[in-house]
Design an enzyme around this catalytic site. Structure first.
Site, PDB file in Angstrom:
ATOM      1  N   HIS A 137       0.839  -1.192   0.000  1.00 47.16           N
ATOM      2  CA  HIS A 137       0.000   0.000   0.000  1.00 47.16           C
ATOM      3  C   HIS A 137       0.872   1.240   0.000  1.00 47.16           C
ATOM      4  O   HIS A 137       1.866   1.314   0.722  1.00 47.16           O
ATOM      5  CB  HIS A 137      -0.922   0.044   1.225  1.00 47.16           C
ATOM      6  CG  HIS A 137      -1.760   1.290   1.271  1.00 47.16           C
ATOM      7  ND1 HIS A 137      -2.908   1.431   0.525  1.00 47.16           N
ATOM      8  CD2 HIS A 137      -1.588   2.465   1.935  1.00 47.16           C
ATOM      9  CE1 HIS A 137      -3.421   2.631   0.736  1.00 47.16           C
ATOM     10  NE2 HIS A 137      -2.641   3.277   1.591  1.00 47.16           N
ATOM     11  N   LYS A 184      -9.212  -2.729   4.774  1.00 46.85           N
ATOM     12  CA  LYS A 184      -9.339  -3.234   3.398  1.00 46.85           C
ATOM     13  C   LYS A 184      -8.234  -4.239   3.078  1.00 46.85           C
ATOM     14  O   LYS A 184      -8.485  -5.265   2.438  1.00 46.85           O
ATOM     15  CB  LYS A 184      -9.327  -2.055   2.418  1.00 46.85           C
ATOM     16  CG  LYS A 184     -10.607  -1.227   2.467  1.00 46.85           C
ATOM     17  CD  LYS A 184     -10.551  -0.009   1.583  1.00 46.85           C
ATOM     18  CE  LYS A 184      -9.720   1.081   2.182  1.00 46.85           C
ATOM     19  NZ  LYS A 184      -9.874   2.386   1.495  1.00 46.85           N
TER      20      LYS A 184
END
Length: 461
Positions: A87, A192
């Site tokens: 990420h 997520k």
């Protein structure tokens, strides 16, 4: 809905700086996602969290509660310990995901990368990939599993069933001025990623003028919060704090960044992009205990770029996600012109240096804002992007240039105006007393949260 924890009482408790229990946090999230709490109550709680903060336990509880509102992806048992993701907190020219996912797949890692679209001046991975004709980002869990089985990596969009609480909370954060809350950011990101059922996560936390965290202090705090939240969920994580003042690489936009990612996958990427791909991949492989050290992992990633295996894996991913095989093959053939397939704006403007000296600054945020105005980004949710808008940098920070040397080419569709040209010129700074010899390429990596020191000059061997 049980009224054992009245929402006004929970708001008041956090307003006064007290710690919320796991059951209280779960109750709040259930109410927020079932219309049992009003929008004003949700906003009040978010503001209380913004002002008073949350400790690590509370942040972990919030993340778990958000995850519980949606589905959790599951994978074959034999993949255990080999499913991972990456990420980034967002930057200008950041196409690392496009390169890292296939490079990790070459090393046997399963990468179910769920990515997002552009937000403000920050480009979106999905928007970049959708500049490739036929590429499909909407995949259900079975399709993802099939692609991971055959290819090893996929890059897809978030489904409505994955962490629906995040959509509710983020929409209200956006209108209540609470987007910048550290625990709310951490729970949004990690909920997520954790829903992907990953074993490890590498985080690229940007710091600089074009980053969400404008100072190193803020970036470190966010990195520790993200890694700590992962630890509380049993996910191994490492965060790299990286510089985001100048654009990453030489190309900024949607289709142009795909082209540069393909160059990197073929071992011919710019030094700073190659550095982040190799370092992030190396740390992730070491975190998963697939190699003895991050340096060994870095070498594996670098080898996959140099020998063409990562590029071949990227080609397989394109085909698996809807791109016609002949187009994918042509796009991934070394030496071919990517813009025979990818869109590129019809006009271009070249800007030149008005001084001689060392390039001291290329202001990424200013360039990104102009490209956004030209159509590379969204002005509101749901609006279309122009995939062909972009910028090609001919120089880098630290390079010596002469008067009249081209420093950037802007690809546009006839809508570039004088005020935007003026902004671009202001983004380019020259040190006339800096000498006449190119300075070394400086590492983008400011720190790793385990405290390891990074070299000031990067060489991907």
């Amino acid at each position: 809905m049980s009224n054992s924890f009245p929402i006004p009482d929970l708001i008041a408790k956090k307003r006064d700086g007290d710690e919320l229990s796991e059951s209280e946090i779960h109750h709040f999230i259930k109410c927020a996602t079932s219309n049992s709490a009003s929008e004003s109550q949700i906003g009040a709680m978010l503001m209380a969290i913004y002002l008073k903060g949350m400790n690590r336990d509370e942040t972990v509880h919030l993340t778990k509660a958000m995850m519980s509102t949606g589905s959790i992806l599951s994978w074959p048992e034999e993949w255990q310990g080999s499913v991972a993701d990456k990420h980034s907190t967002g930057g200008v020219g950041d196409k690392v995901s496009l390169v890292l996912a296939p490079a990790l797949a070459v090393s046997g890692i399963k990468v179910p990368m769920i990515s997002g679209r552009g937000l403000g001046h920050t480009g979106g991975t999905l928007d970049k990939l959708e500049s490739i004709p036929g590429f499909q980002v909407n995949m259900d869990s079975k399709q993802m599993c099939d692609i991971l089985e055959k290819v090893g990596c996929c890059i897809v969009g978030q489904t409505d069933s994955l962490v629906p609480a995040d959509k509710v909370l983020y929409g209200i954060r956006d209108i209540t001025g609470t987007v910048g809350s550290m625990p709310l950011i951490s729970s949004s990101i990690i909920s997520k990623k954790a829903s992907e059922s990953i074993s490890a996560l590498v985080l690229d936390v940007k710091s600089g003028k074009a980053a969400f965290s404008t100072t190193e202090e803020k970036a470190r705090a966010l990195a520790h919060s993200l890694v700590g939240t992962c630890k509380g969920l049993g996910i191994k994580a490492v965060a790299l704090i990286t510089s985001m003042d100048a654009p990453l690489g030489r190309l900024v936009g949607n289709s142009v960044e795909v082209a540069e990612a393909i160059s990197c996958l073929n071992g011919k990427g710019p030094e700073d992009l190659t550095e982040l791909v190799c370092e992030e991949g190396g740390y992730l492989l070491h975190t998963l205990k697939k190699v003895d050290s991050a340096e060994d992992g870095k070498k594996l990633i670098a080898d996959s770029l140099d020998n063409g295996k990562a590029l071949h894996k990227f080609c397989e991913m394109l085909t698996a996600q809807g791109v016609k095989p002949d187009l994918a093959q042509e796009l991934c053939t070394p030496g071919s012109d990517p813009f025979s397939i990818l869109p590129l704006a019809s006009q271009k403007m070249e800007l030149v240096s008005d001084k001689s000296g060392i390039v001291s600054e290329i202001h990424a945020l200013a360039i990104a804002k102009v490209l956004h105005e030209l159509g590379a980004g969204r002005h509101h949710a749901g609006s279309k992007v122009d995939h062909g808008i972009g910028a090609t940098l001919s120089v880098r920070v630290g390079q010596f240039v002469n008067v009249g040397d081209k420093w950037v080419t802007i690809h546009h569709n006839g809508n570039l105006v004088d005020s935007q040209v003026a902004s671009l010129k202001e983004a380019f700074k020259i040190d006339e007393n800096g000498g006449t010899v190119d300075l070394p390429v400086r590492s983008r990596i400011i720190d790793v949260i385990d405290g390891q020191r990074r070299p000031s000059v990067f060489v991907c061997q």
